[in-house]
Motif scaffolding. Structure first.
Motif, PDB file in Angstrom:
ATOM      1  N   PRO A 269      12.960   8.632  -3.453  1.00 39.98           N
ATOM      2  CA  PRO A 269      12.044   7.877  -4.328  1.00 39.98           C
ATOM      3  C   PRO A 269      11.049   7.026  -3.540  1.00 39.98           C
ATOM      4  O   PRO A 269       9.852   7.009  -3.864  1.00 39.98           O
ATOM      5  N   GLY A 270      11.529   6.332  -2.520  1.00 36.35           N
ATOM      6  CA  GLY A 270      10.640   5.475  -1.738  1.00 36.35           C
ATOM      7  C   GLY A 270       9.609   6.264  -0.959  1.00 36.35           C
ATOM      8  O   GLY A 270       8.427   5.889  -0.908  1.00 36.35           O
ATOM      9  N   VAL A 271      10.028   7.366  -0.336  1.00 33.10           N
ATOM     10  CA  VAL A 271       9.105   8.193   0.435  1.00 33.10           C
ATOM     11  C   VAL A 271       8.038   8.797  -0.480  1.00 33.10           C
ATOM     12  O   VAL A 271       6.850   8.826  -0.139  1.00 33.10           O
ATOM     13  N   GLN A 272       8.462   9.251  -1.653  1.00 34.51           N
ATOM     14  CA  GLN A 272       7.498   9.806  -2.605  1.00 34.51           C
ATOM     15  C   GLN A 272       6.451   8.763  -2.994  1.00 34.51           C
ATOM     16  O   GLN A 272       5.240   9.053  -2.994  1.00 34.51           O
ATOM     17  N   ALA A 273       6.907   7.555  -3.294  1.00 38.84           N
ATOM     18  CA  ALA A 273       5.979   6.496  -3.705  1.00 38.84           C
ATOM     19  C   ALA A 273       4.972   6.182  -2.596  1.00 38.84           C
ATOM     20  O   ALA A 273       3.772   6.021  -2.857  1.00 38.84           O
ATOM     21  N   HIS A 274       5.435   6.105  -1.364  1.00 39.14           N
ATOM     22  CA  HIS A 274       4.533   5.803  -0.248  1.00 39.14           C
ATOM     23  C   HIS A 274       3.559   6.957   0.012  1.00 39.14           C
ATOM     24  O   HIS A 274       2.380   6.719   0.316  1.00 39.14           O
ATOM     25  N   LEU A 275       4.040   8.176  -0.083  1.00 36.47           N
ATOM     26  CA  LEU A 275       3.147   9.329   0.126  1.00 36.47           C
ATOM     27  C   LEU A 275       2.021   9.335  -0.905  1.00 36.47           C
ATOM     28  O   LEU A 275       0.860   9.622  -0.565  1.00 36.47           O
ATOM     29  N   GLU A 276       2.349   9.016  -2.130  1.00 38.99           N
ATOM     30  CA  GLU A 276       1.327   9.003  -3.190  1.00 38.99           C
ATOM     31  C   GLU A 276       0.306   7.899  -2.937  1.00 38.99           C
ATOM     32  O   GLU A 276      -0.893   8.075  -3.170  1.00 38.99           O
ATOM     33  N   LYS A 277       0.774   6.757  -2.426  1.00 39.39           N
ATOM     34  CA  LYS A 277      -0.152   5.669  -2.110  1.00 39.39           C
ATOM     35  C   LYS A 277      -1.032   6.025  -0.913  1.00 39.39           C
ATOM     36  O   LYS A 277      -2.234   5.717  -0.898  1.00 39.39           O
ATOM     37  N   ILE A 278      -0.449   6.685   0.082  1.00 40.22           N
ATOM     38  CA  ILE A 278      -1.227   7.100   1.260  1.00 40.22           C
ATOM     39  C   ILE A 278      -2.302   8.097   0.854  1.00 40.22           C
ATOM     40  O   ILE A 278      -3.464   8.003   1.277  1.00 40.22           O
ATOM     41  N   ALA A 279      -1.917   9.052   0.019  1.00 45.61           N
ATOM     42  CA  ALA A 279      -2.874  10.064  -0.431  1.00 45.61           C
ATOM     43  C   ALA A 279      -3.999   9.438  -1.258  1.00 45.61           C
ATOM     44  O   ALA A 279      -5.155   9.878  -1.202  1.00 45.61           O
ATOM     45  N   ALA A 280      -3.657   8.382  -2.010  1.00 46.31           N
ATOM     46  CA  ALA A 280      -4.660   7.714  -2.847  1.00 46.31           C
ATOM     47  C   ALA A 280      -5.523   6.750  -2.050  1.00 46.31           C
ATOM     48  O   ALA A 280      -6.522   6.232  -2.560  1.00 46.31           O
ATOM     49  N   GLY A 281      -5.146   6.495  -0.793  1.00 44.48           N
ATOM     50  CA  GLY A 281      -5.928   5.599   0.055  1.00 44.48           C
ATOM     51  C   GLY A 281      -5.561   4.135  -0.070  1.00 44.48           C
ATOM     52  O   GLY A 281      -6.206   3.275   0.537  1.00 44.48           O
ATOM     53  N   SER A 282      -4.517   3.818  -0.838  1.00 42.59           N
ATOM     54  CA  SER A 282      -4.115   2.417  -1.006  1.00 42.59           C
ATOM     55  C   SER A 282      -3.162   1.955   0.094  1.00 42.59           C
ATOM     56  O   SER A 282      -2.839   0.775   0.180  1.00 42.59           O
ATOM     57  N   GLU A 283      -2.681   2.882   0.920  1.00 42.44           N
ATOM     58  CA  GLU A 283      -1.871   2.557   2.082  1.00 42.44           C
ATOM     59  C   GLU A 283      -2.353   3.395   3.254  1.00 42.44           C
ATOM     60  O   GLU A 283      -2.861   4.517   3.059  1.00 42.44           O
ATOM     61  N   ASN A 284      -2.203   2.850   4.481  1.00 42.32           N
ATOM     62  CA  ASN A 284      -2.508   3.657   5.659  1.00 42.32           C
ATOM     63  C   ASN A 284      -1.206   4.094   6.315  1.00 42.32           C
ATOM     64  O   ASN A 284      -0.124   3.839   5.792  1.00 42.32           O
ATOM     65  N   THR A 285      -1.315   4.759   7.439  1.00 40.73           N
ATOM     66  CA  THR A 285      -0.110   5.276   8.112  1.00 40.73           C
ATOM     67  C   THR A 285       0.212   4.499   9.386  1.00 40.73           C
ATOM     68  O   THR A 285       0.898   5.010  10.272  1.00 40.73           O
ATOM     69  N   ASP A 286      -0.250   3.276   9.467  1.00 41.09           N
ATOM     70  CA  ASP A 286       0.007   2.448  10.645  1.00 41.09           C
ATOM     71  C   ASP A 286       1.415   1.850  10.572  1.00 41.09           C
ATOM     72  O   ASP A 286       1.702   1.015   9.710  1.00 41.09           O
ATOM     73  N   THR A 287       2.300   2.279  11.469  1.00 40.39           N
ATOM     74  CA  THR A 287       3.687   1.799  11.472  1.00 40.39           C
ATOM     75  C   THR A 287       3.982   0.893  12.677  1.00 40.39           C
ATOM     76  O   THR A 287       5.141   0.633  12.987  1.00 40.39           O
TER      77      THR A 287
END
Length: 402
Positions: free
Chosen positions: A221-239
């Motif tokens: 569930p958490g990974v899915q939510a983050h992937l959707e936000k990354i794809a939408a541009g509301s999150e980046n991939t900087d870890t």
């Protein structure tokens, strides 16, 4: 097997949720990869664990003294306990920890599909979990680890498979969040984002269009939510921020040095205002409480006489320096005088599940010395420091009362 199919910005992402010690998960992972034939397979492992998975003899090359010098003794102990728990769970269903990840890697190799290791290094995760906890939280964490190691409760194959069900996972995550919120944040929440960011980066490489990610079911569930936000541009991939230890706050650093400074100052004040006798009494209280309790800790751990001596002599000094602990020195001495053997490396996963095993296994006894002498020294610091404060306050009250 839990499975989530996503189509994000033209990229097909399949999340496979597994139980970490499940034969059925191993079979389903192979079948799913063979059916999808993705451009890439993402695995919930880091490079170090991937290397360990391919080298079952890695434990035999463990340099315990190096581990202690690098201040990773507690992390090693936590890692051993967790691995032992997973091994015992897997024994009930005939699989080894990591077999479902190995199944994904093997299936990808058979089909010539590249693999990406997308998890955060385990050492980073454990160190962040430790650093983000308060003193009480650390005690709860260690208690939970030792309780899991010592538990003799058997887990059936059906119970393990149920771990892939959303309702079971929701209940476990809620329980972990209530019991140890700091640990849950590091073990689950941060890694959900880390995994999602690296899965996304993996599918962007070399014009790839699809990826199958093999993950523990609790992360889906958490990974899915983050992937959707990354794809939408509301999150980046900087870890970068969650890939290192959290920085100590200035206040914590000040307190860490302030306590030793206060203790030394109070002892000095005893000499200046109370003369040699008062100063010697305060100094003796500090030395005796630290030395005796650290020595008792090493003794209870079954330490060699030289180890006990090291703990007793070193504790009064290391307690005045936040950068080192007496447990590290006591552990190194124990490792020198009672050097762990290959047999100890081979049996430690089994030995860690019992008190007797800790004392029988030389490597585990080194870690026990580290742990118990550190606890003894911490108690000695608190009791010795408190006695000095009480004594000096009483002295000045009497002095000014006159």
């Amino acid at each position: 097997m839990s499975q989530i199919n996503l189509n994000l910005n033209g990229k097909e992402i399949v999340l496979l949720g597994t139980a970490h010690v499940s034969q059925q998960s191993c079979d389903e992972v192979k079948a799913a990869i063979a059916a999808k034939k993705p451009d890439c397979v993402a695995i919930e492992l880091d490079e170090q664990r991937y290397a360990s998975l391919n080298d079952s003899e890695a434990w035999k090359n463990l340099d315990i003294i190096k581990v202690l010098r690098e201040k990773k003794g507690f992390l090693l102990l936590a890692n051993i306990v967790l691995s032992s728990f997973q091994k015992r769970m897997g024994a009930n269903v005939g699989v080894k920890p990591g077999d479902e990840m190995r199944a994904g890697i093997d299936a990808a190799k058979e089909l010539g599909i590249p693999c990406e290791m997308v998890d955060r290094p385990i050492q980073t995760t454990l160190r962040r979990a430790w650093a983000k906890n308060s003193g009480y939280g650390r005690i709860k964490l260690l208690s939970a680890l030792f309780a899991s190691a010592a538990s003799k409760e058997e887990v059936s194959g059906d119970e393990i498979e149920n771990l892939k069900n959303k309702s079971e996972m929701d209940g476990m995550m809620a329980e972990l969040a209530d019991f140890m919120p700091g640990v849950k944040e590091v073990l689950i929440d941060e890694r959900d984002f880390y995994l999602a960011a690296h899965i996304w980066e993996a599918v962007q490489k070399e014009e790839r269009k699809s990826v199958v990610a093999v993950l523990g079911a609790g992360h889906l569930p958490g990974v899915q939510a983050h992937l959707e936000k990354i794809a939408a541009g509301s999150e980046n991939t900087d870890t970068e921020e969650i890939s290192s230890l959290p920085k100590k706050k200035v206040g914590a650093k000040i307190i860490g040095w302030a306590i030793p400074v206060v203790i030394v100052g109070l002892i000095a004040a005893g000499f200046v205002f109370g003369g040699m006798k008062k100063g010697a009494d305060l100094l003796s209280a500090w030395v005796i409480w630290n030395a005796v309790l650290a020595g008792i800790g090493a003794l209870v751990a079954g330490g060699h006489p030289l180890t006990i001596l090291m703990a007793a002599v070193g504790a009064p000094f290391t307690s005045l320096c936040p950068l080192v602990g007496v447990g590290m020195f006591a552990g190194i001495v124990q490792a020198f005088v009672c050097k762990p053997k290959v047999a100890d490396m081979e049996s430690m996963m089994d030995d860690v599940s019992s008190v007797k095993g800790f004392y029988k296994n030389r490597l585990l006894r080194v870690l026990l010395v580290l742990f118990l002498s550190s606890i003894g020294s911490s108690i000695g610091t608190f009791v010795g420091g408190s006695s000095i404060v009480v004594s000096i306050v009483s002295f000045f009250k009497g002095l000014f009362g006159k």
